[in-house]
Design a protein around this motif. Sequence first.
Motif, PDB file in Angstrom:
ATOM      1  N   PRO A  64       0.802  -1.229   0.000  1.00 48.59           N
ATOM      2  CA  PRO A  64       0.000   0.000   0.000  1.00 48.59           C
ATOM      3  C   PRO A  64       0.834   1.277   0.000  1.00 48.59           C
ATOM      4  O   PRO A  64       0.343   2.341  -0.348  1.00 48.59           O
ATOM      5  CB  PRO A  64      -0.814  -0.100   1.292  1.00 48.59           C
ATOM      6  CG  PRO A  64      -0.801  -1.537   1.663  1.00 48.59           C
ATOM      7  CD  PRO A  64       0.472  -2.098   1.128  1.00 48.59           C
ATOM      8  N   GLY A  65       2.119   1.188   0.343  1.00 55.13           N
ATOM      9  CA  GLY A  65       2.980   2.365   0.354  1.00 55.13           C
ATOM     10  C   GLY A  65       3.549   2.725  -1.009  1.00 55.13           C
ATOM     11  O   GLY A  65       4.230   3.737  -1.153  1.00 55.13           O
ATOM     12  N   MET A  66       3.290   1.910  -2.025  1.00 56.69           N
ATOM     13  CA  MET A  66       3.812   2.191  -3.365  1.00 56.69           C
ATOM     14  C   MET A  66       3.138   3.435  -3.941  1.00 56.69           C
ATOM     15  O   MET A  66       1.939   3.652  -3.736  1.00 56.69           O
ATOM     16  CB  MET A  66       3.585   0.997  -4.287  1.00 56.69           C
ATOM     17  CG  MET A  66       4.362  -0.236  -3.879  1.00 56.69           C
ATOM     18  SD  MET A  66       3.992  -1.667  -4.907  1.00 56.69           S
ATOM     19  CE  MET A  66       5.194  -1.426  -6.217  1.00 56.69           C
ATOM     20  N   ILE A  67       3.910   4.231  -4.660  1.00 48.62           N
ATOM     21  CA  ILE A  67       3.374   5.438  -5.291  1.00 48.62           C
ATOM     22  C   ILE A  67       2.827   5.079  -6.662  1.00 48.62           C
ATOM     23  O   ILE A  67       3.481   4.389  -7.443  1.00 48.62           O
ATOM     24  CB  ILE A  67       4.470   6.509  -5.422  1.00 48.62           C
ATOM     25  CG1 ILE A  67       4.884   6.987  -4.036  1.00 48.62           C
ATOM     26  CG2 ILE A  67       3.997   7.673  -6.276  1.00 48.62           C
ATOM     27  CD1 ILE A  67       5.967   8.028  -4.054  1.00 48.62           C
ATOM     28  N   VAL A  68       1.628   5.580  -6.962  1.00 49.44           N
ATOM     29  CA  VAL A  68       1.003   5.348  -8.266  1.00 49.44           C
ATOM     30  C   VAL A  68       1.208   6.595  -9.112  1.00 49.44           C
ATOM     31  O   VAL A  68       1.021   7.730  -8.643  1.00 49.44           O
ATOM     32  CB  VAL A  68      -0.500   5.040  -8.103  1.00 49.44           C
ATOM     33  CG1 VAL A  68      -1.181   4.902  -9.453  1.00 49.44           C
ATOM     34  CG2 VAL A  68      -0.696   3.772  -7.271  1.00 49.44           C
ATOM     35  N   ASP A 109       7.901   1.211  -5.806  1.00 54.13           N
ATOM     36  CA  ASP A 109       8.232   0.822  -4.441  1.00 54.13           C
ATOM     37  C   ASP A 109       9.266   1.808  -3.920  1.00 54.13           C
ATOM     38  O   ASP A 109      10.369   1.910  -4.468  1.00 54.13           O
ATOM     39  CB  ASP A 109       8.784  -0.601  -4.431  1.00 54.13           C
ATOM     40  CG  ASP A 109       9.008  -1.137  -3.029  1.00 54.13           C
ATOM     41  OD1 ASP A 109       9.082  -0.331  -2.081  1.00 54.13           O
ATOM     42  OD2 ASP A 109       9.112  -2.374  -2.896  1.00 54.13           O
ATOM     43  N   LEU A 110       8.924   2.546  -2.870  1.00 52.31           N
ATOM     44  CA  LEU A 110       9.847   3.553  -2.330  1.00 52.31           C
ATOM     45  C   LEU A 110      11.068   2.924  -1.682  1.00 52.31           C
ATOM     46  O   LEU A 110      12.147   3.528  -1.670  1.00 52.31           O
ATOM     47  CB  LEU A 110       9.128   4.435  -1.315  1.00 52.31           C
ATOM     48  CG  LEU A 110       8.040   5.336  -1.882  1.00 52.31           C
ATOM     49  CD1 LEU A 110       7.339   6.094  -0.775  1.00 52.31           C
ATOM     50  CD2 LEU A 110       8.622   6.290  -2.898  1.00 52.31           C
ATOM     51  N   GLY A 111      10.924   1.705  -1.159  1.00 56.68           N
ATOM     52  CA  GLY A 111      12.033   1.048  -0.476  1.00 56.68           C
ATOM     53  C   GLY A 111      13.210   0.745  -1.384  1.00 56.68           C
ATOM     54  O   GLY A 111      14.355   1.054  -1.075  1.00 56.68           O
ATOM     55  N   ASN A 112      12.925   0.142  -2.541  1.00 56.05           N
ATOM     56  CA  ASN A 112      14.027  -0.259  -3.422  1.00 56.05           C
ATOM     57  C   ASN A 112      14.000   0.440  -4.786  1.00 56.05           C
ATOM     58  O   ASN A 112      14.860   0.206  -5.616  1.00 56.05           O
ATOM     59  CB  ASN A 112      14.040  -1.779  -3.618  1.00 56.05           C
ATOM     60  CG  ASN A 112      12.740  -2.290  -4.188  1.00 56.05           C
ATOM     61  OD1 ASN A 112      11.949  -1.528  -4.720  1.00 56.05           O
ATOM     62  ND2 ASN A 112      12.517  -3.588  -4.062  1.00 56.05           N
ATOM     63  N   GLY A 113      13.005   1.272  -5.028  1.00 61.53           N
ATOM     64  CA  GLY A 113      12.933   2.021  -6.277  1.00 61.53           C
ATOM     65  C   GLY A 113      12.410   1.241  -7.459  1.00 61.53           C
ATOM     66  O   GLY A 113      12.357   1.764  -8.568  1.00 61.53           O
ATOM     67  N   ASP A 114      12.018  -0.034  -7.244  1.00 60.81           N
ATOM     68  CA  ASP A 114      11.464  -0.829  -8.343  1.00 60.81           C
ATOM     69  C   ASP A 114      10.167  -0.212  -8.838  1.00 60.81           C
ATOM     70  O   ASP A 114       9.325   0.208  -8.042  1.00 60.81           O
ATOM     71  CB  ASP A 114      11.186  -2.266  -7.892  1.00 60.81           C
ATOM     72  CG  ASP A 114      12.457  -3.077  -7.748  1.00 60.81           C
ATOM     73  OD1 ASP A 114      13.513  -2.607  -8.216  1.00 60.81           O
ATOM     74  OD2 ASP A 114      12.391  -4.171  -7.167  1.00 60.81           O
TER      75      ASP A 114
END
Length: 141
Positions: A64-68, A109-114
Motif C-alpha cells: 500500500p505504500g507504493m506510489i502510483v 516501491d519507495l524502499g528499493n525504487g522498483d
Amino acid sequence: MPAALLVAVSQQARRFAGKCAVFCGLGLIAFGPEAAAAGTRREARLVSCEKADCLLVTGSRADPGMIVRINGHPVRAEGRRNWKVLLPVSTVREWSLPGARSIAVSATDLGNGDEDTRQVKLPIGMLGSITELASLVIPGH
C-alpha cells in the motif's frame, strides 16, 4: 485387478496427463504475463463525475505504500492494495499525447525504487480530436 485392465487404465492416465500438460502449457503461454504478475492488473473506464466526465483507473499493488503514477504524474490513489484514481478527462488530455490510445500507469516501491509500469488501454476514441465547424455548406441539386 487383471493385468490387462491395469495396463489400459495406466495408458489412459498417461494420455490424460499428456493432454493436461498441453492445455496447461497453452494456458501459461496465453496468460503468462498476467499470471506472472498476478495482482497487478490495471484498467481504465469512463465514469460520470460531479462536473464532467472522468477516467476511473483501477489497479492493485504489492504494498500500500507504493506510489502510483499516471503518465509520469504522481496521483493520490484511494485504497490500500486495491486502489482507484479518478481523473477528469481534461487532466488526462493534458498528460497525454493527442489521439493517445493508452496511458502509462506505474507503481513504484519507495524502499528499493522498483517500478512496475503497464500500458492501460483507454476507452475507444476518448482522446480523439474534435473538429469544430464554423459553418456547413450543403450544395443543392
